[in-house]
Design an enzyme around this catalytic site. Structure first.
Site, mmCIF file in Angstrom:
data_model
loop_
_atom_site.group_PDB
_atom_site.id
_atom_site.type_symbol
_atom_site.label_atom_id
_atom_site.label_comp_id
_atom_site.label_asym_id
_atom_site.label_seq_id
_atom_site.Cartn_x
_atom_site.Cartn_y
_atom_site.Cartn_z
ATOM 1 N N SER A 9 52.435 163.394 29.597
ATOM 2 C CA SER A 9 51.109 163.482 28.971
ATOM 3 C C SER A 9 51.188 164.108 27.582
ATOM 4 C CB SER A 9 50.172 164.327 29.840
ATOM 5 O OG SER A 9 49.940 163.713 31.078
ATOM 6 N N HIS A 40 48.752 158.561 28.271
ATOM 7 C CA HIS A 40 49.803 157.684 28.802
ATOM 8 C C HIS A 40 49.550 156.281 28.293
ATOM 9 C CE1 HIS A 40 51.697 160.478 31.720
ATOM 10 N NE2 HIS A 40 50.503 161.053 31.665
ATOM 11 N N HIS A 62 50.885 157.789 38.385
ATOM 12 C CA HIS A 62 50.909 159.018 39.168
ATOM 13 C C HIS A 62 50.440 158.761 40.598
ATOM 14 C CE1 HIS A 62 50.478 160.297 34.949
ATOM 15 N NE2 HIS A 62 51.072 161.419 35.300
ATOM 16 N N TYR A 64 48.193 160.414 42.132
ATOM 17 C CA TYR A 64 46.736 160.536 42.241
ATOM 18 C C TYR A 64 45.996 159.270 41.821
ATOM 19 C CZ TYR A 64 47.105 161.874 37.261
ATOM 20 O OH TYR A 64 47.395 161.914 35.917
ATOM 21 N N GLU A 65 46.698 158.334 41.160
ATOM 22 C CA GLU A 65 46.055 157.086 40.764
ATOM 23 C C GLU A 65 46.058 156.050 41.872
ATOM 24 O OE1 GLU A 65 46.964 155.856 36.505
ATOM 25 O OE2 GLU A 65 48.562 157.326 36.875
ATOM 26 N N ALA A 92 54.364 167.207 31.065
ATOM 27 C CA ALA A 92 53.578 168.381 30.696
ATOM 28 C C ALA A 92 53.364 169.181 31.969
ATOM 29 C CB ALA A 92 52.248 167.963 30.092
ATOM 30 N N MET A 190 52.294 167.109 38.110
ATOM 31 C CA MET A 190 51.878 166.035 39.008
ATOM 32 C C MET A 190 52.723 164.780 38.838
ATOM 33 S SD MET A 190 47.759 166.434 38.415
ATOM 34 C CE MET A 190 46.993 168.081 38.368
ATOM 35 N N SER A 191 53.970 164.936 38.407
ATOM 36 C CA SER A 191 54.792 163.748 38.130
ATOM 37 C C SER A 191 56.268 164.064 38.354
ATOM 38 C CB SER A 191 54.564 163.292 36.681
ATOM 39 O OG SER A 191 55.073 164.264 35.766
ATOM 40 N N ASN A 214 50.391 175.357 29.561
ATOM 41 C CA ASN A 214 49.467 176.430 29.973
ATOM 42 C C ASN A 214 50.151 177.331 30.978
ATOM 43 O OD1 ASN A 214 48.791 173.717 31.616
ATOM 44 N ND2 ASN A 214 48.536 175.481 32.988
ATOM 45 N N HIS A 226 42.390 168.759 31.300
ATOM 46 C CA HIS A 226 43.341 167.784 30.766
ATOM 47 C C HIS A 226 43.358 167.837 29.242
ATOM 48 C CE1 HIS A 226 46.048 164.433 30.993
ATOM 49 N NE2 HIS A 226 45.263 163.659 30.279
#
Length: 254
Positions: A9, A40, A62, A64-65, A92, A190-191, A214, A226
């Site tokens: 990201s 992306h 991902h 979550y998609e 990220a 998340m990846s 972060n 995000h």
């Protein structure tokens, strides 16, 4: 083709560093995913980086998609079929270490898979890789050493640690972050884990870098978003581009 690179990201700027680049939208490539997340791009870039032939994947699918981890299966197996030897994955991530804050880079030494799914679930293709895959040294020690040497040469402060993957799309709760620190995680995202598993299954060597965007939830004052991820990824990307360029140069020399 020697090296594949997956961009996380907000890290698409690395694609601009290629020379003699050909850009192909994923939509024109059979079986390639169609990313639906800001940051992306969904484009395959073919060119050279520091003299090394590379394939840069700008965009990933991902968990979550779609609910499963197989979104990057076709691109990574395509990469192997092109004769690539290794895959460099970027992402990220949030830091669980207060000393490694936004804007820093972290080489991944190992991972913890809390996605709840695995990209190798289902029938195995024995022509590609084994049914039961060892993940020992999944993050290749020699490639990590090359990455650290490149960082030292560029005076980039490169941390190292364990990456923990969750399915998302929600950010983690403060209680989850405390639990993840107990598990030994240094960064969370998340990846990455699905791509590394797929690459190792196909016989590709892997190395990975997190751009820290972060401090994890409960460790900093700002509510996570995000937009914050993309903003701080842009800061880390400046060092990441230089680092990957030097890594490619050193990798080409063997």
């Amino acid at each position: 083709m020697k090296l594949g690179i997956i961009l996380g990201s907000g890290l698409g700027g690395l694609a601009d560093a290629l020379t003699d680049a050909e850009r192909i939208p994923y939509a024109e490539l059979e079986g390639f995913p169609q990313p639906s997340v800001a940051g992306h791009g969904g484009t395959l870039h073919l060119g050279t980086l520091s003299g090394l032939p590379v394939a840069v994947f700008q965009g990933r699918k991902h968990v979550y998609e779609t609910g499963d981890a197989r979104g990057m299966t076709v691109p990574i197996r395509w990469l192997k079929a092109q004769g690539a030897e290794a895959l460099l994955v970027t992402n990220a991530a949030g830091s669980l270490n207060a000393e490694v804050g936004p804007g820093r880079l972290m080489a991944i030494s190992d991972h913890i898979n809390l996605l709840g799914v695995n990209p190798l679930t289902g029938p195995n293709d024995d022509a590609i890789g084994p049914r039961f895959l060892s993940m020992r040294d999944a993050y290749d020690p020699e490639l990590r050493a090359t990455l650290h040497a490149a960082a030292r040469a560029l005076d980039i402060d490169l941390a190292e640690g364990v990456y923990l993957a969750t399915a998302g799309p929600t950010f983690e709760t403060p209680a989850e972050i405390r639990a993840f620190r107990t598990l030994g995680a240094d960064a969370v995202g998340m990846s990455t884990v699905p791509e590394v598993i797929l690459a190792r299954h196909a016989g590709l060597r892997t190395v990975a870098v997190s751009a820290i965007t972060n401090l994890a939830e409960g460790m900093g004052g700002e509510e996570l978003s995000h937009e914050q991820t993309l903003r701080n990824a842009d800061v880390a990307a400046r060092d990441l581009v230089r680092l990957v360029q030097r890594f490619a140069e050193d990798y080409a020399r063997g």
